[in-house]
Design an enzyme around this catalytic site. Structure first.
Site, PDB file in Angstrom:
ATOM      1  N   GLU A 256       0.975  -1.237  -0.097  1.00  0.00           N
ATOM      2  CA  GLU A 256       0.095  -0.035  -0.142  1.00  0.00           C
ATOM      3  C   GLU A 256       0.765   1.275   0.065  1.00  0.00           C
ATOM      4  O   GLU A 256       1.716   1.494   1.076  1.00  0.00           O
ATOM      5  CB  GLU A 256      -0.807  -0.002   1.217  1.00  0.00           C
ATOM      6  CG  GLU A 256      -1.567  -1.232   1.497  1.00  0.00           C
ATOM      7  CD  GLU A 256      -2.854  -1.338   0.373  1.00  0.00           C
ATOM      8  OE1 GLU A 256      -3.202  -0.333  -0.065  1.00  0.00           O
ATOM      9  OE2 GLU A 256      -3.516  -2.300   0.574  1.00  0.00           O
ATOM     10  N   CYS A 295      -3.009   8.888   3.471  1.00  0.00           N
ATOM     11  CA  CYS A 295      -2.879   8.263   2.171  1.00  0.00           C
ATOM     12  C   CYS A 295      -3.845   8.441   1.307  1.00  0.00           C
ATOM     13  O   CYS A 295      -3.724   8.525  -0.090  1.00  0.00           O
ATOM     14  CB  CYS A 295      -2.444   6.785   2.284  1.00  0.00           C
ATOM     15  SG  CYS A 295      -3.906   6.007   3.110  1.00  0.00           S
TER      16      CYS A 295
HETATM   17  P1  NAP Z   1       8.365   4.967   4.466  1.00  0.00           P
HETATM   18  O1  NAP Z   1       9.377   5.837   5.072  1.00  0.00           O
HETATM   19  O2  NAP Z   1       8.260   4.290   3.310  1.00  0.00           O
HETATM   20  O3  NAP Z   1       8.195   3.907   5.734  1.00  0.00           O
HETATM   21  C1  NAP Z   1       7.210   3.051   5.940  1.00  0.00           C
HETATM   22  C2  NAP Z   1       7.655   1.761   6.979  1.00  0.00           C
HETATM   23  O4  NAP Z   1       8.600   1.049   6.369  1.00  0.00           O
HETATM   24  C3  NAP Z   1       8.159   2.237   8.095  1.00  0.00           C
HETATM   25  O5  NAP Z   1       7.822   1.303   9.262  1.00  0.00           O
HETATM   26  C4  NAP Z   1       9.667   2.312   7.975  1.00  0.00           C
HETATM   27  O6  NAP Z   1      10.281   1.998   9.266  1.00  0.00           O
HETATM   28  C5  NAP Z   1       9.781   0.993   6.938  1.00  0.00           C
HETATM   29  N1  NAP Z   1      11.055   0.851   6.343  1.00  0.00           N
HETATM   30  C6  NAP Z   1      11.548   2.069   5.842  1.00  0.00           C
HETATM   31  N2  NAP Z   1      12.717   1.521   5.162  1.00  0.00           N
HETATM   32  C7  NAP Z   1      12.834   0.319   5.336  1.00  0.00           C
HETATM   33  C8  NAP Z   1      13.726  -0.877   4.996  1.00  0.00           C
HETATM   34  N3  NAP Z   1      14.772  -0.293   3.878  1.00  0.00           N
HETATM   35  N4  NAP Z   1      13.418  -1.989   5.442  1.00  0.00           N
HETATM   36  C9  NAP Z   1      12.378  -2.450   6.208  1.00  0.00           C
HETATM   37  N5  NAP Z   1      11.429  -1.554   6.593  1.00  0.00           N
HETATM   38  C10 NAP Z   1      11.807  -0.328   6.246  1.00  0.00           C
HETATM   39  O7  NAP Z   1       6.888   5.677   4.765  1.00  0.00           O
HETATM   40  P2  NAP Z   1       6.268   6.789   5.889  1.00  0.00           P
HETATM   41  O8  NAP Z   1       7.352   8.156   5.803  1.00  0.00           O
HETATM   42  O9  NAP Z   1       6.429   6.231   7.316  1.00  0.00           O
HETATM   43  O10 NAP Z   1       4.912   7.065   5.476  1.00  0.00           O
HETATM   44  C11 NAP Z   1       4.507   8.060   4.440  1.00  0.00           C
HETATM   45  C12 NAP Z   1       4.095   7.386   3.101  1.00  0.00           C
HETATM   46  O11 NAP Z   1       3.270   6.035   3.573  1.00  0.00           O
HETATM   47  C13 NAP Z   1       3.413   8.150   2.130  1.00  0.00           C
HETATM   48  O12 NAP Z   1       3.807   7.934   0.945  1.00  0.00           O
HETATM   49  C14 NAP Z   1       1.799   7.633   2.118  1.00  0.00           C
HETATM   50  O13 NAP Z   1       1.413   8.078   0.893  1.00  0.00           O
HETATM   51  C15 NAP Z   1       2.054   6.191   2.396  1.00  0.00           C
HETATM   52  N6  NAP Z   1       1.051   5.711   3.176  1.00  0.00           N
HETATM   53  C16 NAP Z   1       0.276   4.778   2.051  1.00  0.00           C
HETATM   54  C17 NAP Z   1      -1.011   4.067   2.742  1.00  0.00           C
HETATM   55  C18 NAP Z   1      -1.749   3.404   1.751  1.00  0.00           C
HETATM   56  O14 NAP Z   1      -2.623   2.755   2.503  1.00  0.00           O
HETATM   57  N7  NAP Z   1      -1.577   3.134   0.706  1.00  0.00           N
HETATM   58  C19 NAP Z   1      -1.292   4.540   4.338  1.00  0.00           C
HETATM   59  C20 NAP Z   1      -0.623   5.493   4.835  1.00  0.00           C
HETATM   60  C21 NAP Z   1       0.481   6.116   4.186  1.00  0.00           C
HETATM   61  P3  NAP Z   1      11.035   3.288  10.024  1.00  0.00           P
HETATM   62  O15 NAP Z   1       9.641   4.259  10.399  1.00  0.00           O
HETATM   63  O16 NAP Z   1      11.394   2.484  11.108  1.00  0.00           O
HETATM   64  O17 NAP Z   1      11.766   3.787   9.223  1.00  0.00           O
END
Ligand code: NAP
Length: 520
Positions: A256, A295
């Site tokens: 997602e 999102c």
């Molecule tokens: P993110 O930086 O991609 O992080 C998402 C999750 O992935 C966090 O738990 C993060 O952990 C983990 N993560 C990051 N790098 C990783 C790696 N190399 N290996 C394993 N895990 C890793 O996103 P965010 O900044 O938290 O959230 C914002 C984004 O989420 C926006 O783009 C938004 O559109 C999207 N979003 C989408 C939905 C949907 O349903 N489609 C819903 C909500 C949000 P850490 O936090 O510990 O780095």
């Protein structure tokens, strides 16, 4: 300084090292540290597979549903202190925090209610059985059975409660143990919920694990029966997709990701009409709720060119009524972004958009010297098809008005430039326009929200994800699918075709007759 804990292999554990500071984005004060350095992800996964999986599979669907109901009640009982954590660590207004927490408990309760209607057994029949040969003796039936791995849930920072609970509801009801990894910046609320879940005693040992901090080598220990449901940015999704756990070892991955959610106003919508007012109210809310860190937030508004000036004026006024500030201050309806990195990224995004559009309201400047405050920003494009409006999600309170000629085909072309989204909305009282636009938009959208005067008082707005309807979207949005009632369980289950002697296959694996049909 308070250090957040992880719950792994049935024990509360604290990571080594400094950990990541979790801040109050209104003041910049550090609230806690989160880190999972040195904690064994491999042992946690093994414990979940060996202890949690068999215990859940020994429960019937209804028993698992009863556990979800107990979890919903336990979390709801702590609603007030959880709201305080959302205000402190996520910059949520009380309304934003309630949206997150009530979404969480509501989804758990919805799946509990669904489970109460299911048979007293641990798997699901998939549709009716059928004769496979000329003789009815040779019979076939599809079934859904729980996979024997772990459901690993990697969540984004923006919904620490809802994100965790919606994924957990589907996996636990399917009969699969969960390992929850929240987004680190807002993990304070998620960690509190993890304590509530463990303390509730509602789940059998091994069914719930919680990793608070960096993922570390988590993916390296996943195998073919494990499932990862990831929510986050497209950039992180690329890292996941390329990992050997999925590319070589056959673990299942659901993504997602980003979405430039669009609204389309029909050519019949006149300024001052009920549908125009609904469009204005809904769009202002979908831009400013949770400071646009949703999102499903609205990013692009396709509006017939003739209506653009009036819509810009009305939307600007509505957004201008939303007071921005520390959510603890009186009358504040939009809080800060979650952390300085998000503030910087949103400011850069607004500058990019403003390079090709007129700023109707707001702009990229930080609103206060301290904290992560940015103004709700509305822009108006001259060239609606310019790539900058469709290429990158700006994860904050920012939307752009895109003029178009009022035809469904042009609206769909513009929406499709976003390369796939979670939700698109159509505002129109012209049934033919709504249906034609919906059909054009559907291949590019996980969900469509058709708004009109006749349902104005009854709809939730496009930004609310409902457990009955699927959540996810094609292309940029990740290509994944969650929720949608019982559909949401299939991610954690194997659909198996069973063929054999009719009385064995039908008797053991066919759908039991409803109670009313057997009652007498
Ligand atoms: P993110 O930086 O991609 O992080 C998402 C999750 O992935 C966090 O738990 C993060 O952990 C983990 N993560 C990051 N790098 C990783 C790696 N190399 N290996 C394993 N895990 C890793 O996103 P965010 O900044 O938290 O959230 C914002 C984004 O989420 C926006 O783009 C938004 O559109 C999207 N979003 C989408 C939905 C949907 O349903 N489609 C819903 C909500 C949000 P850490 O936090 O510990 O780095």
């Amino acid at each position: 300084m308070h250090r957040l804990q992880s719950y792994l292999a049935g024990q509360w554990q604290t990571g080594q090292g400094d950990g990541t500071p979790l801040i109050d984005p209104s003041s910049g004060a550090t609230l806690a540290l989160a880190g999972a350095l040195g904690l064994s992800r491999a042992a946690a996964l093994e414990h979940a597979r060996r202890v949690g999986g068999p215990a859940l599979r020994a429960m019937t669907l209804r028993q698992r549903g009863a556990a979800l109901k107990a979890l919903s009640a336990a979390i709801h009982a702590q609603r007030e202190p959880l709201i305080d954590l959302g205000v402190a660590n996520a910059g949520n207004t009380r309304g934003d925090a309630k949206f997150d927490i009530d979404g969480a408990t509501g989804t758990l309760a919805a799946y509990a209610a669904l489970a109460a209607e299911l048979p007293e057994r641990g798997f699901l029949s998939d549709g009716p059985g059928q004769a496979l040969g000329r003789s009815p003796r040779f019979w076939g039936q599809h079934v859904w059975v729980p996979r024997h791995g772990v459901a690993v849930h990697v969540n984004a920072f923006n919904f620490p409660a809802w994100g965790l609970c919606e994924k957990m509801a589907c996996a636990l009801l399917a009969g699969v143990p969960v390992l929850e990894k929240p987004g680190t910046p807002t993990a304070l609320m998620a960690e509190r919920i993890a304590h509530i879940i463990v303390d509730s005693g509602a789940l059998p040992p091994g069914a719930f694990s919680f990793l608070c901090g960096e993922a570390g080598d988590l993916l390296d220990h996943l195998g073919p029966q494990d499932t990862v449901a990831f929510t986050g940015s497209s950039a992180t999704a690329h890292v996941f997709r390329a990992h050997a756990a999925f590319a070589r070892r056959g673990a299942r991955l659901n993504v997602e990701a980003d979405s430039l959610n669009a609204v389309v106003a029909g050519p019949d919508v006149a300024s001052g009409s009920a549908t125009f007012d609904l469009l204005v109210r809904d769009t202002a809310r979908e831009v400013t709720q949770k400071a646009g860190q949703k999102c499903t937030a609205t990013r692009r508004v396709c509006v017939p060119a003739a209506l653009l000036p009036e819509l810009a004026e009305a939307l600007s006024a509505e957004i201008g009524n939303v007071k921005v500030g520390d959510p603890r201050e009186d009358g504040v309806r939009m809080g800060p972004l979650t952390n300085p990195a998000q503030l910087q990224s949103v400011q850069e995004g607004i500058r990019r958009l403003a390079g090709a559009a007129r700023v109707v309201r707001g702009g990229p400047e930080a609103l206060r010297p301290r904290g992560c405050f940015v103004a709700a920003t509305l822009l108006a494009a001259a060239d609606a098809a310019a790539p900058v409006f469709h290429a990158e999600e700006v994860f904050g309170p920012v939307a752009t008005l895109l003029p178009f000629d009022g035809s469904p085909a042009t609206a769909a072309r513009l929406v499709a430039l976003g390369e796939g989204g979670l939700v698109a909305s159509v505002y129109s009282d012209d049934k033919d326009f709504s249906i034609a636009t919906a059909l054009e938009l559907a291949p590019w959208s996980g969900r469509l929200y058709l708004a009109s005067e006749r349902m104005a008082e009854h709809g939730t707005g496009a930004g609310t994800v409902l457990p009955q309807m699927v959540h996810g979207g094609p292309g940029r949005a990740g290509g994944g699918e969650e929720l949608g009632g019982l559909r949401g369980l299939s991610l954690y289950m194997q659909r198996t075709a069973i063929q054999g002697f009719k009385s064995v296959v039908e008797g053991a694996f066919g759908a039991p007759a409803p109670a009313s049909a057997t009652a007498g």
